[in-house]
Design an enzyme around this catalytic site. Structure first.
Site, PDB file in Angstrom:
ATOM      1  CG  HIS A   3      -1.096   1.616   7.621  1.00 54.75           C
ATOM      2  ND1 HIS A   3      -1.384   2.465   6.576  1.00 54.75           N
ATOM      3  CD2 HIS A   3      -1.844   0.504   7.378  1.00 54.75           C
ATOM      4  CE1 HIS A   3      -2.247   1.908   5.753  1.00 54.75           C
ATOM      5  NE2 HIS A   3      -2.542   0.710   6.225  1.00 54.75           N
ATOM      6  N   GLY A  11      -2.835  -4.969  10.018  1.00 56.56           N
ATOM      7  CA  GLY A  11      -2.903  -6.170   9.196  1.00 56.56           C
ATOM      8  C   GLY A  11      -1.597  -6.917   9.060  1.00 56.56           C
ATOM      9  CE1 TYR A  12       1.737  -3.891   6.961  1.00 58.81           C
ATOM     10  CE2 TYR A  12       3.881  -3.675   7.992  1.00 58.81           C
ATOM     11  CZ  TYR A  12       3.012  -3.355   6.982  1.00 58.81           C
ATOM     12  OH  TYR A  12       3.418  -2.510   5.980  1.00 58.81           O
ATOM     13  CG  ASP A  41     -21.513  -2.494   4.049  1.00 61.33           C
ATOM     14  OD1 ASP A  41     -21.798  -2.003   2.931  1.00 61.33           O
ATOM     15  OD2 ASP A  41     -20.475  -3.151   4.261  1.00 61.33           O
ATOM     16  CB  THR A  72     -15.385   1.985   4.960  1.00 61.94           C
ATOM     17  OG1 THR A  72     -14.531   3.114   5.179  1.00 61.94           O
ATOM     18  CG2 THR A  72     -16.435   1.947   6.059  1.00 61.94           C
ATOM     19  NE  ARG A  75      -6.214   2.071   2.181  1.00 60.86           N
ATOM     20  CZ  ARG A  75      -5.757   0.866   2.491  1.00 60.86           C
ATOM     21  NH1 ARG A  75      -5.627   0.540   3.778  1.00 60.86           N
ATOM     22  NH2 ARG A  75      -5.436  -0.004   1.558  1.00 60.86           N
ATOM     23  CB  THR A 117      -2.771  -4.285   0.083  1.00 55.58           C
ATOM     24  OG1 THR A 117      -3.038  -3.728  -1.208  1.00 55.58           O
ATOM     25  CG2 THR A 117      -1.322  -4.013   0.452  1.00 55.58           C
ATOM     26  CB  SER A 142      -0.948   0.014   1.214  1.00 51.24           C
ATOM     27  OG  SER A 142      -0.217  -0.047   2.425  1.00 51.24           O
ATOM     28  CD  GLU A 202      -0.838   5.738   7.153  1.00 53.20           C
ATOM     29  OE1 GLU A 202      -0.204   4.969   6.379  1.00 53.20           O
ATOM     30  OE2 GLU A 202      -1.797   5.371   7.835  1.00 53.20           O
TER      31      GLU A 202
END
Length: 375
Positions: free
Chosen positions: A254, A257-258, A146, A175, A208, A66, A45, A237
């Protein structure tokens, strides 16, 4: 065939060398000389993929390891006949476990039971749906928002955002970043939403950065708004707002998700997509790539309660380990990216097998994502 891969994509060189000559490159920025003669580009990303980067190159396929794709101008790629693939859902489990870790930390700090809270989930895709399932398994009341799915008539009860804001104790955003259109999510959490949010709520953003208006959030906190805030993503960022970082309860670079599993899924998904694009379809068994974790087995005696669950979750991953390093170096140029590049290995709950002598506890742990063995 020359294939460029982001140097921080695990297992990329080993996998893609089966398809061509591989060169690992930094993702921010991609060295322009490396693009010369390259046929494929695999990114994360941090790389903006657009006409400015690729015009005049020989790139014919782009893969991003990603789930999100707002860093890629996929319309331009399509116009140029350049193949493209992302990795939807690759890090969804990791983000869910990040959110749980943050909530469990706050429950311990503030003396509440997560089961007693109502969690509003904004965005019910790969991440939001998994988070909803695990929270419900734990007995937590959830409210879902949603609009795209609601408009499609999906078989869920969806809440309007303005009503959810008033009802939920926790707001967690999952989202995509849509900058315009009927489902715009840019600055979804703006001055108006923050003003409507009752004091004492928890706000989490791990999707995000620009979904939450960081300037509006800082303004609200400076004016005395009583919120507990968890931010993994920032606007912008890597030059995040230092005054905002100082006021949030948890701030991380960030990395929600790592997990090693999440990163590996991203790599394998784009590898499989590229091999399919070349007419040489291959599949990869994720477990064959992953090393043994530091903690692989543990015995739980008796029934599982929320205190024991918190300790299990934090044994595998405690979000506080990523908060402190960011605060130490956030004012130094390049340190945000350095923390991401040299991120300490993190595993998912499934890497830990919990031996249980209580069947109901084993069943619940399985629903939450742990591996279990009933004794």
């Amino acid at each position: 065939m020359k294939i460029l891969v982001d140097e921080n994509m695990p297992y990329a060189e080993a996998l893609f060398q089966q398809l061509g000559d591989v060169q690992a490159v930094p993702g921010r920025p991609i060295p322009l000389d490396a693009l010369a003669g390259a046929d494929a580009l695999m990114v994360r990303s941090v790389t903006k993929v657009n006409e400015a980067l690729l015009q005049g190159t020989s790139i014919r396929f782009v893969g991003t390891a990603t789930a999100g794709t707002d860093h890629v101008d996929d319309n331009w790629l399509q116009q140029q006949g350049i193949g493209f693939s992302a990795a939807p859902g690759c890090n969804a489990i990791a983000v869910v476990e990040y959110v749980f870790s943050a909530l469990m930390m706050m429950a311990e700090r503030d003396g509440f039971q997560l089961r007693d809270k109502t969690v509003g989930i904004i965005g019910v895709g790969n991440v939001g749906s998994r988070l909803n399932a695990r929270l419900q398994a734990l007995g937590v009341r959830t409210l879902l928002c949603d609009p795209p799915r609601a408009d499609r008539g999906d078989n869920e009860r969806f809440w309007p955002l303005e009503k959810l804001v008033r009802e939920a104790d926790v707001l967690t955003f999952h989202t995509p970043l849509n900058k315009n259109g009927p489902y715009q999510s840019l600055h979804m959490a703006d001055d108006e939403l923050l003003a409507a949010l009752p004091d004492g709520r928890i706000l989490i953003n791990a999707c995000r950065g620009a979904v939450v208006d960081n300037t509006a959030l800082l303004r609200a906190l400076e004016k005395g708004k009583k919120l507990s805030v968890v931010l993994d993503v920032w606007e912008p960022e890597p030059e995040l707002s230092l005054p905002l970082l100082a006021r949030v309860d948890i701030g991380t670079p960030h990395i929600a998700g790592y997990t090693l599993e999440g990163k590996a899924r991203g790599t394998t998904q784009v590898f499989e997509a590229f091999s399919q694009y070349l007419g040489q379809p291959q599949s990869v068994e994720l477990a064959s790539l992953l090393p043994q974790p530091e903690f692989s087995q543990l015995r739980l005696n008796g029934e599982l309660d929320e205190g024991k669950l918190k300790r299990l979750m934090h044994l595998v991953y405690d979000v506080r380990r990523d908060d402190a390093p960011l605060r130490r170096v956030a004012d130094q140029s390049g340190e945000f990216d350095r923390l991401r590049k040299h991120y300490q290995e993190r595993r998912e709950w499934s890497s830990l097998c919990v031996q249980c002598d209580d069947a109901a506890s084993a069943e619940l742990l399985q629903k939450l994502g742990f591996s279990t063995q009933l004794l």
